[in-house]
Enzyme design. Sequence first.
Site, short mmCIF file in Angstrom:
data_model
loop_
_atom_site.label_atom_id
_atom_site.label_comp_id
_atom_site.label_asym_id
_atom_site.label_seq_id
_atom_site.Cartn_x
_atom_site.Cartn_y
_atom_site.Cartn_z
N GLY A 82 -17.13 40.26 -20.91
CA GLY A 82 -16.53 41.47 -20.37
C GLY A 82 -17.47 42.24 -19.47
O GLY A 82 -18.69 42.14 -19.58
N ARG A 146 -15.10 33.84 -19.62
CA ARG A 146 -15.47 33.70 -21.04
C ARG A 146 -15.57 32.25 -21.48
O ARG A 146 -15.52 31.95 -22.68
CB ARG A 146 -14.47 34.45 -21.91
CG ARG A 146 -14.48 35.96 -21.67
CD ARG A 146 -13.59 36.69 -22.64
NE ARG A 146 -13.55 38.13 -22.41
CZ ARG A 146 -14.43 39.00 -22.92
NH1 ARG A 146 -15.41 38.56 -23.67
NH2 ARG A 146 -14.32 40.29 -22.66
N ASP A 177 -22.36 36.56 -27.61
CA ASP A 177 -21.81 35.21 -27.49
C ASP A 177 -22.31 34.52 -26.22
O ASP A 177 -22.60 33.32 -26.23
CB ASP A 177 -20.28 35.25 -27.51
CG ASP A 177 -19.74 35.57 -28.89
OD1 ASP A 177 -20.16 34.93 -29.86
OD2 ASP A 177 -18.91 36.48 -29.00
N LYS A 203 -26.30 42.31 -22.17
CA LYS A 203 -25.20 43.12 -21.67
C LYS A 203 -24.12 43.27 -22.74
O LYS A 203 -23.73 42.29 -23.36
CB LYS A 203 -24.57 42.43 -20.44
CG LYS A 203 -23.29 43.09 -19.95
CD LYS A 203 -22.08 42.14 -19.88
CE LYS A 203 -21.71 41.49 -21.15
NZ LYS A 203 -20.37 40.87 -21.16
N THR A 204 -23.69 44.47 -22.99
CA THR A 204 -22.42 44.74 -23.68
C THR A 204 -22.29 46.25 -23.86
O THR A 204 -23.22 46.90 -24.34
CB THR A 204 -22.28 44.05 -25.05
OG1 THR A 204 -21.10 44.54 -25.71
CG2 THR A 204 -23.46 44.29 -25.95
N ILE A 205 -21.16 46.78 -23.49
CA ILE A 205 -20.95 48.22 -23.70
C ILE A 205 -20.81 48.53 -25.18
O ILE A 205 -20.96 49.69 -25.59
CB ILE A 205 -19.73 48.77 -22.92
CG1 ILE A 205 -18.42 48.21 -23.48
CG2 ILE A 205 -19.87 48.49 -21.43
CD1 ILE A 205 -17.20 48.95 -23.00
N ASP A 206 -20.53 47.51 -26.00
CA ASP A 206 -20.34 47.74 -27.43
C ASP A 206 -21.62 48.19 -28.13
O ASP A 206 -21.56 48.74 -29.23
CB ASP A 206 -19.83 46.47 -28.12
CG ASP A 206 -18.40 46.14 -27.74
OD1 ASP A 206 -17.78 46.95 -27.03
OD2 ASP A 206 -17.91 45.07 -28.14
N GLU A 428 -11.48 51.73 -18.97
CA GLU A 428 -11.93 52.87 -18.15
C GLU A 428 -13.45 52.96 -18.04
O GLU A 428 -13.98 53.51 -17.07
CB GLU A 428 -11.41 54.19 -18.75
CG GLU A 428 -9.91 54.36 -18.73
CD GLU A 428 -9.22 53.76 -19.94
OE1 GLU A 428 -8.03 54.07 -20.15
OE2 GLU A 428 -9.85 52.96 -20.67
#
Length: 559
Positions: A82, A146, A177, A203-206, A428
């Site tokens: 993502g 992905r 992942d 990387k990951t906004i989570d 968003e």
Amino acid sequence: MTKLSPLQIERLQYQPKLPSSLQNGVNSLELVEGSATQSVRDQEQIQKLFANTYGKPTVTFNSTSSSNSSEVKNVGVILSGGQAPGGHNVIAGLYDALKNANSQNKLYGFLGGPSGIIEGKYVEFTDEFINDYRNTGGFDIIGSGRTKLETEEQFKSSLEVCKKLNISAVVIIGGDDSNTNAALLAEWFVKNNTGIQVIGCPKTIDGDLKNEQIEISFGFDTATKTYAELIGNIQRDANSAKKYWHFIKIMGRSASHVALEAALQTQPNVTLISEEVEAKKMSLSSIIDYMSDIIARRANNGKNFGIAVIPEGLIEFIPEMGSMISNLNDIMATLESDSTFTSASSAEKFSIVESKLNAENAKVYSSLPALIKEQLLADRDPHGNVQVSKIETEKLLIEMISAKLSEMKKAGSFNGKFSAQSHFFGYEGRCAFPSNFDADYCYSLGYNAFALINFGLTGYLSSVRNLTQPADKWIAGGVPLTMMMNMEKRHGEMKPVIQKALVRLDGPVFKQLQDNREDWAMNDRYLFPGAVQYFGPSSVCDITTVTLQLERSKELASV
């Protein structure tokens, strides 16, 4: 030429800051090795699977006064998974470092994610191409995907493409992942004596890809500030109209870092944390009781409005729901290829599923509204799991709370009104213009990735630490990917994967929420962060997340 917005024109001119160790270029670095490492869990199995890349030391870079020559290197880069704000700057930093080391070096971008390296779809970057994307959001420079890199055939195809382009290193920009893919590819390349290196970028906004060496994943800063702005706007609206409860589901499947950070920035009335729900074994009914109690007490004080923040992955952490979903994931692995099931009506599918679930899980599934049942059967994610972003947990809670409040009204314990609005904030925040922090951090990660390549390392994740300090005091280096791995069940089989970092209930970030919960529930302590700021005083433009500040202050206090 595409017309640019005034902000984009200004952002293209921004020069990201670098750690002092990288400011003289990658040819003026020395590498310092730390101690050998091991995986976070399942050491014996991980070492067996990664016999050629396991146990490597952490590394850091120091600047030197000498300058070394650098042989020509062609590098390929992949955006995977993502989107997250700042991805373009990782590529820009990688490109600038590569050209700084040797002007003959080339950078190729594989199109559409990992499938690009398998299928040989690529573009060669040039100054003009790169310059159009500096400090911008999104992954549209080369696109993402992905596709998993895990089969012998995929590895062989990737090798042939790299040989064709004379690529000596591949950088994979992704989350847990995607960096598991990087670790597998690195191991295969070494095992087969290809001479091709693999470096990952976090990387990951989570926010769930982190450890002592990786203080934060890129994109988290920008995304949480974007969500906090939106929540702040809704809080202002709620406090103006004073007639709606707003239930806001916010991105973050396996960890609640995004919800927790956004809550600390805005101070809503209710914030659910998935990890707490799991630890306390809170049932769905107990969550409904907890939220209904706050709504009723506020109503009794004349406040028929409020804000509730709900993490995207909550439903999987509720014990009876998590058990049912795990059971459901296993049976759906076979049902998805069953034509009798796929051609059945919704009601028939519900019946088939209930007949295959164990008794307790079937009871839970049967009790859910048809809308939620349907969403639980939607297409699985690449790992064979329920796509929780498609499950409208916020609407489920609204429906059940409304029923509970009706019961309370009959019993005389609720005398107010309940009218609710639902929201989901996800996409968003994923492609916003990166904050100054993310612009700097991502550029540094990319620049640092080539430094790792230049020293011949493989199977490493680019690491930039000390992030609450000014950028010139950041510490650049690398951490072995195998250090973060463990074994987990995927598609019914045990697989090596990078362990997700969940919210620590004994940590300073959750404690900040816990200490203020009751006050925020009953009193309107709303904060209104406003939009991400790019120009102005450092105290406004360069601040990072509350999460990072609290975590780093605790780490520094313990030193």
